[in-house]
Write a protein that holds these residues in place. Sequence first.
Motif, mmCIF file in Angstrom:
data_model
loop_
_atom_site.group_PDB
_atom_site.id
_atom_site.type_symbol
_atom_site.label_atom_id
_atom_site.label_comp_id
_atom_site.label_asym_id
_atom_site.label_seq_id
_atom_site.Cartn_x
_atom_site.Cartn_y
_atom_site.Cartn_z
ATOM 1 N N TYR A 1 0.816 -1.210 0.000
ATOM 2 C CA TYR A 1 0.000 0.000 0.000
ATOM 3 C C TYR A 1 0.849 1.259 0.000
ATOM 4 N N GLU A 2 0.266 2.330 -0.519
ATOM 5 C CA GLU A 2 0.756 3.684 -0.323
ATOM 6 C C GLU A 2 -0.060 4.217 0.844
ATOM 7 N N ASN A 3 0.606 4.579 1.920
ATOM 8 C CA ASN A 3 -0.048 5.060 3.130
ATOM 9 C C ASN A 3 -0.587 6.470 2.882
ATOM 10 N N GLU A 4 -1.901 6.638 2.925
ATOM 11 C CA GLU A 4 -2.548 7.931 2.705
ATOM 12 C C GLU A 4 -3.218 8.399 3.982
ATOM 13 N N ILE A 5 -3.643 9.652 4.014
ATOM 14 C CA ILE A 5 -4.266 10.229 5.206
ATOM 15 C C ILE A 5 -5.591 9.555 5.515
ATOM 16 N N LEU A 6 -6.472 9.418 4.524
ATOM 17 C CA LEU A 6 -7.787 8.823 4.773
ATOM 18 C C LEU A 6 -7.833 7.341 4.418
ATOM 19 N N PHE A 7 -7.564 7.016 3.167
ATOM 20 C CA PHE A 7 -7.636 5.634 2.707
ATOM 21 C C PHE A 7 -6.326 5.261 2.033
ATOM 22 N N ASP A 8 -5.734 4.164 2.456
ATOM 23 C CA ASP A 8 -4.508 3.698 1.827
ATOM 24 C C ASP A 8 -4.829 3.240 0.403
ATOM 25 N N ARG A 9 -3.862 3.427 -0.514
ATOM 26 C CA ARG A 9 -4.063 3.033 -1.908
ATOM 27 C C ARG A 9 -3.268 1.773 -2.197
ATOM 28 N N LEU A 10 -3.956 0.742 -2.645
ATOM 29 C CA LEU A 10 -3.321 -0.522 -2.981
ATOM 30 C C LEU A 10 -2.462 -0.356 -4.228
ATOM 31 N N MET A 11 -1.185 -0.755 -4.118
ATOM 32 C CA MET A 11 -0.288 -0.721 -5.277
ATOM 33 C C MET A 11 -0.168 -2.103 -5.906
ATOM 34 N N GLU A 12 -0.105 -3.153 -5.068
ATOM 35 C CA GLU A 12 -0.072 -4.518 -5.596
ATOM 36 C C GLU A 12 -0.451 -5.498 -4.501
ATOM 37 N N GLU A 13 -1.042 -6.600 -4.930
ATOM 38 C CA GLU A 13 -1.387 -7.699 -4.030
ATOM 39 C C GLU A 13 -0.687 -8.945 -4.551
ATOM 40 N N GLY A 14 -0.154 -9.751 -3.622
ATOM 41 C CA GLY A 14 0.517 -10.977 -4.026
ATOM 42 C C GLY A 14 0.376 -12.045 -2.955
ATOM 43 N N ARG A 15 0.983 -13.192 -3.198
ATOM 44 C CA ARG A 15 0.967 -14.314 -2.251
ATOM 45 C C ARG A 15 2.329 -14.982 -2.246
ATOM 46 N N THR A 16 2.622 -15.631 -1.131
ATOM 47 C CA THR A 16 3.871 -16.371 -1.048
ATOM 48 C C THR A 16 3.768 -17.638 -1.895
ATOM 49 N N ASP A 17 4.922 -18.121 -2.370
ATOM 50 C CA ASP A 17 4.939 -19.366 -3.137
ATOM 51 C C ASP A 17 5.002 -20.559 -2.180
ATOM 52 N N SER A 18 5.194 -21.742 -2.713
ATOM 53 C CA SER A 18 5.200 -22.959 -1.888
ATOM 54 C C SER A 18 6.370 -23.001 -0.906
ATOM 55 N N ASN A 19 7.412 -22.197 -1.159
ATOM 56 C CA ASN A 19 8.560 -22.119 -0.257
ATOM 57 C C ASN A 19 8.444 -20.940 0.722
ATOM 58 N N GLY A 20 7.315 -20.220 0.666
ATOM 59 C CA GLY A 20 7.111 -19.073 1.543
ATOM 60 C C GLY A 20 7.747 -17.790 1.033
ATOM 61 N N GLN A 21 8.303 -17.814 -0.162
ATOM 62 C CA GLN A 21 8.985 -16.635 -0.703
ATOM 63 C C GLN A 21 8.023 -15.755 -1.486
ATOM 64 N N PHE A 22 8.354 -14.462 -1.531
ATOM 65 C CA PHE A 22 7.521 -13.525 -2.267
ATOM 66 C C PHE A 22 8.345 -12.338 -2.740
ATOM 67 N N ARG A 23 7.774 -11.634 -3.696
ATOM 68 C CA ARG A 23 8.262 -10.322 -4.132
ATOM 69 C C ARG A 23 7.056 -9.572 -4.661
ATOM 70 N N VAL A 24 6.807 -8.412 -4.111
ATOM 71 C CA VAL A 24 5.740 -7.538 -4.595
ATOM 72 C C VAL A 24 6.348 -6.188 -4.920
ATOM 73 N N SER A 25 5.817 -5.545 -5.932
ATOM 74 C CA SER A 25 6.302 -4.224 -6.305
ATOM 75 C C SER A 25 5.129 -3.400 -6.796
ATOM 76 N N GLY A 26 5.293 -2.106 -6.755
ATOM 77 C CA GLY A 26 4.226 -1.238 -7.224
ATOM 78 C C GLY A 26 4.751 0.150 -7.481
ATOM 79 N N ASN A 27 3.894 0.969 -8.081
ATOM 80 C CA ASN A 27 4.262 2.346 -8.345
ATOM 81 C C ASN A 27 3.046 3.238 -8.185
ATOM 82 N N LYS A 28 3.319 4.517 -8.001
ATOM 83 C CA LYS A 28 2.247 5.493 -7.828
ATOM 84 C C LYS A 28 2.777 6.870 -8.177
#
Length: 152
Positions: free
Chosen positions: A60-87
Motif C-alpha cells: 500500500y501507499e499510506n494515505e491520510i484517509l484511505f490507503d491506496r493498494l499498489m499490488e497484491e501478491g501471495r507467497t509461493d510454496s517455499n514461503g517466498q515472495f516479491r511484490v512491487s508497485g508504483n504510484k
Amino acid sequence: MVIRLALFSLLTVFVSSQEIAVDNVAAKNILGIGRMQAVAVSGRLICNGRPAANIKLKLYENEILFDRLMEEGRTDSNGQFRVSGNKREISRIDPKLNVYHKCNYNGLCYKKFTIKIPKDYINSGREAERTYDIGTLNLANQYPGQSTDCLN
C-alpha cells in the motif's frame, strides 16, 4: 439578470472546484502532476519452521484517509515472495506491506501486521531499482501492531 448571472458564475466555480478535489487522483494522472515512484519488497515467511505458502500480501501507499493498494501478491510454496508497485505522487510515497496470515490461529479472520518500507528503497520511475528484503520472518512470532482483520 445580473444577479442571476453572478450566482450562476459562483455556482459554476464552486462545482468545478469540488469536482477537481474529488477527482484529484485522475487529475494528477491526466495532467501529469507529480512524479511516478516505485518500490519493491521481498522476503520469506515461515510458520513454526515450515514454509508459509499462499500467504496474502498487500503493498500500500499510506494515505491520510484511505490507503491506496499498489499490488497484491501471495507467497509461493517455499514461503517466498516479491511484490512491487508504483504510484504518481507530488510528495514522496510512504509505502507499507500488510501481511495477512493464520499461523497458530484458528479464528474466522486473519492476523495482520504491517512492515513500513524505508525511504531508501523508493525511486523515481515505474520500476523499482532496488528491492527491500525483509529476510525470513516466522509468523508464529508476535509483531508490533499486530491485529485481527476480517476485511482484507
